[in-house]
Design a protein around this motif. Structure first.
Motif, PDB file in Angstrom:
ATOM      1  N   VAL A  34       0.828  -1.152  -0.054  1.00  0.00           N
ATOM      2  CA  VAL A  34      -0.025   0.017   0.012  1.00  0.00           C
ATOM      3  C   VAL A  34       0.905   1.226   0.207  1.00  0.00           C
ATOM      4  O   VAL A  34       1.917   1.237   0.451  1.00  0.00           O
ATOM      5  CB  VAL A  34      -0.777  -0.097   1.194  1.00  0.00           C
ATOM      6  CG1 VAL A  34      -1.870   1.106   1.238  1.00  0.00           C
ATOM      7  CG2 VAL A  34      -1.724  -1.354   1.217  1.00  0.00           C
ATOM      8  N   ASP A  35       0.584   2.287  -0.531  1.00  0.00           N
ATOM      9  CA  ASP A  35       1.255   3.435  -0.870  1.00  0.00           C
ATOM     10  C   ASP A  35       1.418   4.497   0.529  1.00  0.00           C
ATOM     11  O   ASP A  35       1.636   5.670   0.562  1.00  0.00           O
ATOM     12  CB  ASP A  35       0.680   4.412  -1.929  1.00  0.00           C
ATOM     13  CG  ASP A  35      -0.780   4.996  -1.666  1.00  0.00           C
ATOM     14  OD1 ASP A  35      -1.178   4.606  -0.775  1.00  0.00           O
ATOM     15  OD2 ASP A  35      -1.036   5.641  -2.569  1.00  0.00           O
ATOM     16  N   ASP A  36       1.067   3.902   1.678  1.00  0.00           N
ATOM     17  CA  ASP A  36       1.154   4.496   2.891  1.00  0.00           C
ATOM     18  C   ASP A  36       1.470   3.407   4.018  1.00  0.00           C
ATOM     19  O   ASP A  36       1.639   2.119   4.072  1.00  0.00           O
ATOM     20  CB  ASP A  36      -0.178   5.140   3.292  1.00  0.00           C
ATOM     21  CG  ASP A  36      -0.262   6.256   4.176  1.00  0.00           C
ATOM     22  OD1 ASP A  36       0.812   6.398   4.874  1.00  0.00           O
ATOM     23  OD2 ASP A  36      -1.245   6.719   4.583  1.00  0.00           O
ATOM     24  N   MET A 265      -6.943   2.460   7.523  1.00  0.00           N
ATOM     25  CA  MET A 265      -6.023   3.206   6.523  1.00  0.00           C
ATOM     26  C   MET A 265      -6.581   2.885   5.147  1.00  0.00           C
ATOM     27  O   MET A 265      -6.593   1.818   4.577  1.00  0.00           O
ATOM     28  CB  MET A 265      -4.623   2.786   6.699  1.00  0.00           C
ATOM     29  CG  MET A 265      -3.648   3.273   6.070  1.00  0.00           C
ATOM     30  SD  MET A 265      -2.008   2.961   5.993  1.00  0.00           S
ATOM     31  CE  MET A 265      -1.530   4.053   7.535  1.00  0.00           C
ATOM     32  N   ALA A 266      -6.717   3.986   4.410  1.00  0.00           N
ATOM     33  CA  ALA A 266      -7.114   3.903   3.004  1.00  0.00           C
ATOM     34  C   ALA A 266      -6.055   4.337   2.254  1.00  0.00           C
ATOM     35  O   ALA A 266      -5.144   5.250   2.276  1.00  0.00           O
ATOM     36  CB  ALA A 266      -8.269   4.790   2.707  1.00  0.00           C
ATOM     37  N   GLY A 267      -5.540   3.869   0.868  1.00  0.00           N
ATOM     38  CA  GLY A 267      -4.698   4.000  -0.047  1.00  0.00           C
ATOM     39  C   GLY A 267      -4.811   3.304  -1.278  1.00  0.00           C
ATOM     40  O   GLY A 267      -5.759   3.062  -1.724  1.00  0.00           O
ATOM     41  N   LYS A 268      -3.809   3.187  -1.954  1.00  0.00           N
ATOM     42  CA  LYS A 268      -3.532   2.518  -3.151  1.00  0.00           C
ATOM     43  C   LYS A 268      -2.627   1.712  -3.454  1.00  0.00           C
ATOM     44  O   LYS A 268      -1.515   1.883  -2.751  1.00  0.00           O
ATOM     45  CB  LYS A 268      -3.438   3.730  -4.587  1.00  0.00           C
ATOM     46  CG  LYS A 268      -4.691   4.432  -4.473  1.00  0.00           C
ATOM     47  CD  LYS A 268      -4.141   5.459  -5.547  1.00  0.00           C
ATOM     48  CE  LYS A 268      -5.566   6.686  -5.859  1.00  0.00           C
ATOM     49  NZ  LYS A 268      -5.191   7.428  -6.846  1.00  0.00           N
ATOM     50  N   LEU A 269      -2.748   0.562  -4.033  1.00  0.00           N
ATOM     51  CA  LEU A 269      -1.766  -0.280  -4.188  1.00  0.00           C
ATOM     52  C   LEU A 269      -0.758   0.074  -4.939  1.00  0.00           C
ATOM     53  O   LEU A 269      -0.811   0.879  -6.050  1.00  0.00           O
ATOM     54  CB  LEU A 269      -2.117  -1.688  -4.903  1.00  0.00           C
ATOM     55  CG  LEU A 269      -3.376  -2.459  -3.983  1.00  0.00           C
ATOM     56  CD1 LEU A 269      -3.656  -3.516  -4.680  1.00  0.00           C
ATOM     57  CD2 LEU A 269      -2.749  -2.916  -2.730  1.00  0.00           C
ATOM     58  N   ARG A 270       0.547  -0.345  -4.792  1.00  0.00           N
ATOM     59  CA  ARG A 270       1.915   0.478  -5.507  1.00  0.00           C
ATOM     60  C   ARG A 270       1.995  -0.327  -6.862  1.00  0.00           C
ATOM     61  O   ARG A 270       1.701  -1.663  -6.797  1.00  0.00           O
ATOM     62  CB  ARG A 270       3.095   0.268  -4.834  1.00  0.00           C
ATOM     63  CG  ARG A 270       2.818   1.160  -3.241  1.00  0.00           C
ATOM     64  CD  ARG A 270       4.243   1.124  -2.564  1.00  0.00           C
ATOM     65  NE  ARG A 270       5.214   2.225  -3.415  1.00  0.00           N
ATOM     66  CZ  ARG A 270       6.293   1.870  -3.428  1.00  0.00           C
ATOM     67  NH1 ARG A 270       6.862   0.947  -3.162  1.00  0.00           N
ATOM     68  NH2 ARG A 270       7.178   2.885  -4.237  1.00  0.00           N
TER      69      ARG A 270
END
Length: 270
Positions: A34-36, A265-270
């Motif tokens: 995840v980008d976080d 936690m919310a994010g985007k996959l790298r």
């Protein structure tokens, strides 16, 4: 200052194949990131030091025995580094938090000094997830998870992802010990999306037997309409993948309203 993010690790699939005579398990897993995650920074100092703060800092019993300190000791990095760790990821949560922190230290040292040729062995000596966390990009792990192969088709890059943890730590050892020993078959091959959708997590059932609230987290996530919801690693964190950021935000709001005590936690996959 040298800043770095310790990207949260998730296992899109985790197939346990057998118990080994050395006490470890043969497995096949699809790592994604995840980008976080945790935040780490370092500044030059006369000697190495580690300062830990953040929401989950209190869960680290001995900072001097922390895997970040061990990662610093594992690699040449000049005179000394004063490292600050903002511990934003829950501990014993299936997100590779400590391994992600160590991976971030390896990347920081790589930028500043380069890595020795045997960096992979040094990383594996710190933990099975650490080599993948050094890369922090999608890869297939085999053996104990340290033998890595990158995935040719990352068709989940940028995919919205929601992480949810019920704030109950789940130590890895007891979950592996509770696995029933049944080999349910190899992990599929193909693109990230195909492996994720066709794969499974063989530790989900034993983790639920130890920490039943994991089933509630999965049910809550699946009730928000993702195209995939699964437990990560040995738990207790679960993740859900969505087709749009709007769907993710709606899901995050719904879960926060119904279970305000859960971490997310919310994010985007790298």
């Amino acid at each position: 200052m040298i800043p770095e993010t310790a990207y949260a690790k998730i296992n899109l699939a985790l197939h346990i194949r057998k118990r080994r005579e050395d006490g470890y398990h043969e497995l096949e897993t699809l790592f994604a990131f995840v980008d976080d995650g945790d935040r780490i920074s370092a500044a030059p100092a006369a000697a190495d030091s580690l300062n830990v703060h953040g929401e989950f800092a209190g869960r680290i019993d001995d900072p001097f025995d922390n895997i970040v300190a061990k990662a610093l000791s594992a690699l040449p990095h000049g005179q000394g580094w004063a490292v600050t760790l903002d511990k934003r990821l829950p501990v014993a949560a299936g997100l590779g938090g400590g391994s992600a922190d160590a991976g971030a230290v390896f990347r920081m040292i790589e930028r500043a000094h380069g890595l020795p040729g045997d960096w992979h062995a040094r990383a594996a000596g710190l933990g099975a997830d650490v080599p993948a966390c050094v890369l922090s990009r999608p890869c297939v792990g085999t053996g104990t998870g340290t033998d890595l192969a990158e995935v040719a088709e990352n068709d989940l890059a940028g995919c919205p992802v929601l992480l949810v943890n019920p704030r109950e730590p789940v130590p890895t050892g007891p979950v592996f010990k509770a696995w029933d020993g049944i080999d349910r078959g190899p992990m599929p091959t193909g693109s990230l999306r195909h492996i994720a959708l066709a794969g499974r997590n063989d530790l989900e059932a034993p983790a639920v037997s130890i920490c039943p609230v994991i089933a509630d987290v999965l049910a809550a996530l699946r009730g928000t309409g993702p195209f995939l919801a699964r437990m990560s690693g040995s738990g207790a964190t679960c993740f859900a993948l969505y087709d749009s950021e709007a769907e993710l935000q709606t899901a995050a709001d719904k879960i926060a309203a119904s279970n305000p005590g859960w971490w997310q936690m919310a994010g985007k996959l790298r």
